[in-house]
Design an enzyme around this catalytic site. Structure first.
Site, PDB file in Angstrom:
ATOM      1  N   ARG A  82       0.830  -1.202   0.000  1.00 55.56           N
ATOM      2  CA  ARG A  82       0.000   0.000   0.000  1.00 55.56           C
ATOM      3  C   ARG A  82       0.863   1.251   0.000  1.00 55.56           C
ATOM      4  O   ARG A  82       1.734   1.425   0.848  1.00 55.56           O
ATOM      5  CB  ARG A  82      -0.875   0.012   1.247  1.00 55.56           C
ATOM      6  CG  ARG A  82      -1.422   1.378   1.590  1.00 55.56           C
ATOM      7  CD  ARG A  82      -2.899   1.412   1.517  1.00 55.56           C
ATOM      8  NE  ARG A  82      -3.376   2.760   1.651  1.00 55.56           N
ATOM      9  CZ  ARG A  82      -4.382   3.101   2.449  1.00 55.56           C
ATOM     10  NH1 ARG A  82      -4.967   2.178   3.167  1.00 55.56           N
ATOM     11  NH2 ARG A  82      -4.793   4.332   2.478  1.00 55.56           N
ATOM     12  N   ASP A  94      -6.874  -1.591   2.754  1.00 57.03           N
ATOM     13  CA  ASP A  94      -7.202  -0.587   3.761  1.00 57.03           C
ATOM     14  C   ASP A  94      -7.707  -1.325   4.996  1.00 57.03           C
ATOM     15  O   ASP A  94      -8.623  -2.137   4.895  1.00 57.03           O
ATOM     16  CB  ASP A  94      -8.295   0.345   3.210  1.00 57.03           C
ATOM     17  CG  ASP A  94      -8.599   1.513   4.145  1.00 57.03           C
ATOM     18  OD1 ASP A  94      -7.672   1.976   4.842  1.00 57.03           O
ATOM     19  OD2 ASP A  94      -9.753   1.967   4.166  1.00 57.03           O
ATOM     20  N   ASP A  96      -9.069  -0.462   8.762  1.00 58.69           N
ATOM     21  CA  ASP A  96      -9.466   0.592   9.689  1.00 58.69           C
ATOM     22  C   ASP A  96     -10.025  -0.019  10.972  1.00 58.69           C
ATOM     23  O   ASP A  96     -10.738  -1.020  10.914  1.00 58.69           O
ATOM     24  CB  ASP A  96     -10.562   1.468   9.067  1.00 58.69           C
ATOM     25  CG  ASP A  96     -10.045   2.325   7.921  1.00 58.69           C
ATOM     26  OD1 ASP A  96      -8.826   2.514   7.814  1.00 58.69           O
ATOM     27  OD2 ASP A  96     -10.885   2.802   7.134  1.00 58.69           O
TER      28      ASP A  96
HETATM   29  P1  ADP Z   1      -8.969   6.183   5.016  1.00 62.48           P
HETATM   30  O1  ADP Z   1      -9.593   7.277   5.856  1.00 62.48           O
HETATM   31  O2  ADP Z   1      -9.550   6.144   3.652  1.00 62.48           O
HETATM   32  O3  ADP Z   1      -8.979   4.848   5.697  1.00 62.48           O
HETATM   33  P2  ADP Z   1      -6.106   5.976   5.218  1.00 62.48           P
HETATM   34  O4  ADP Z   1      -6.243   4.500   5.311  1.00 62.48           O
HETATM   35  O5  ADP Z   1      -5.057   6.534   4.304  1.00 62.48           O
HETATM   36  O6  ADP Z   1      -7.473   6.644   4.807  1.00 62.48           O
HETATM   37  O7  ADP Z   1      -5.876   6.504   6.687  1.00 62.48           O
HETATM   38  C1  ADP Z   1      -5.521   7.828   6.942  1.00 62.48           C
HETATM   39  C2  ADP Z   1      -5.251   7.989   8.427  1.00 62.48           C
HETATM   40  O8  ADP Z   1      -6.403   7.737   9.189  1.00 62.48           O
HETATM   41  C3  ADP Z   1      -4.245   7.044   9.023  1.00 62.48           C
HETATM   42  O9  ADP Z   1      -2.931   7.523   8.885  1.00 62.48           O
HETATM   43  C4  ADP Z   1      -4.667   6.946  10.500  1.00 62.48           C
HETATM   44  O10 ADP Z   1      -3.762   7.613  11.345  1.00 62.48           O
HETATM   45  C5  ADP Z   1      -5.986   7.685  10.516  1.00 62.48           C
HETATM   46  N1  ADP Z   1      -7.035   7.053  11.329  1.00 62.48           N
HETATM   47  C6  ADP Z   1      -7.824   7.736  12.203  1.00 62.48           C
HETATM   48  N2  ADP Z   1      -8.690   6.928  12.809  1.00 62.48           N
HETATM   49  C7  ADP Z   1      -8.469   5.685  12.317  1.00 62.48           C
HETATM   50  C8  ADP Z   1      -9.068   4.414  12.578  1.00 62.48           C
HETATM   51  N3  ADP Z   1     -10.070   4.285  13.452  1.00 62.48           N
HETATM   52  N4  ADP Z   1      -8.589   3.356  11.900  1.00 62.48           N
HETATM   53  C9  ADP Z   1      -7.580   3.491  11.002  1.00 62.48           C
HETATM   54  N5  ADP Z   1      -6.971   4.669  10.706  1.00 62.48           N
HETATM   55  C10 ADP Z   1      -7.408   5.759  11.368  1.00 62.48           C
HETATM   56 MG    MG Z   2      -7.610   3.448   6.415  1.00 64.03          MG
END
Ligand code: ADP
Ligand code: MG
Length: 160
Positions: A82, A94, A96
């Protein structure tokens, strides 16, 4: 701690990316996979024109802190190639964090519950599949502390 992780991929062999991610996640010390939802194919939300995603949700049990869990997820994202370039752009993987126990975390780089989860059908559908009785206990508004299933009745279908 019980936690839920959303998983998505829209580049390359999407199913294989997801399969690898689940495998790597299960191999991480301090993380046990409890359930994996069905996967669904969804249209991208926002960002540049790009291919469809495959999405799902994983339930884990973890001894790690939320922040440490985020680090491990980011490590797995990187190991699948990624690259963080375009906002809301295409990604091989991705991962999250949706929920981490009943924790509420509001830090610049970590927000839990995931701020957009309630309006995303591609998150809520698999989440409710594996955890049908999940309650919105984290809401600061008392009246919102009811079964999530009811809360999302009015949620927009973000696939549109
Ligand atoms: P997306 O919002 O589309 O998932 P990214 O995967 O690029 O975008 O993540 C961007 C940023 O979101 C990460 O660097 C991370 O620090 C932040 N972030 C904030 N909250 C969360 C969460 N609950 N899970 C994962 N990433 C998070
Ligand atoms: Mg993310």
């Amino acid at each position: 701690m019980r936690a839920f992780v959303a998983i998505g991929s829209n580049i390359g062999d999407r199913l294989q990316n997801i399969a690898k991610a689940v495998k790597y996640l299960g191999l991480e010390p301090g993380i046990t996979i409890k359930k994996v939802s069905s996967l669904l194919e969804t249209d991208p939300v926002g960002g540049p024109p790009q291919g469809k995603f495959i999405n799902g949700v994983i339930k884990i049990e973890t001894a790690l802190s939320a922040r440490e869990l985020l680090k491990r997820l980011q490590k797995i994202e990187s190991s699948l190639g990624r690259a963080r370039t375009v906002k809301d752009g295409p990604r091989t993987l991705d991962l999250d964090i949706l929920l981490y126990g009943k924790s509420i975390i509001n830090e610049p780089d970590l927000t839990i519950p995931h701020p957009r989860m309630l309006e995303r059908e591609f998150v809520m559908k698999p989440l409710l599949e594996i955890e049908p009785n999940i309650k919105n206990k984290w809401s600061s508004q008392k009246k919102s502390r009811k079964p999530v299933r009811r809360l999302i009745q009015r949620a927009r279908n973000t696939n549109a």
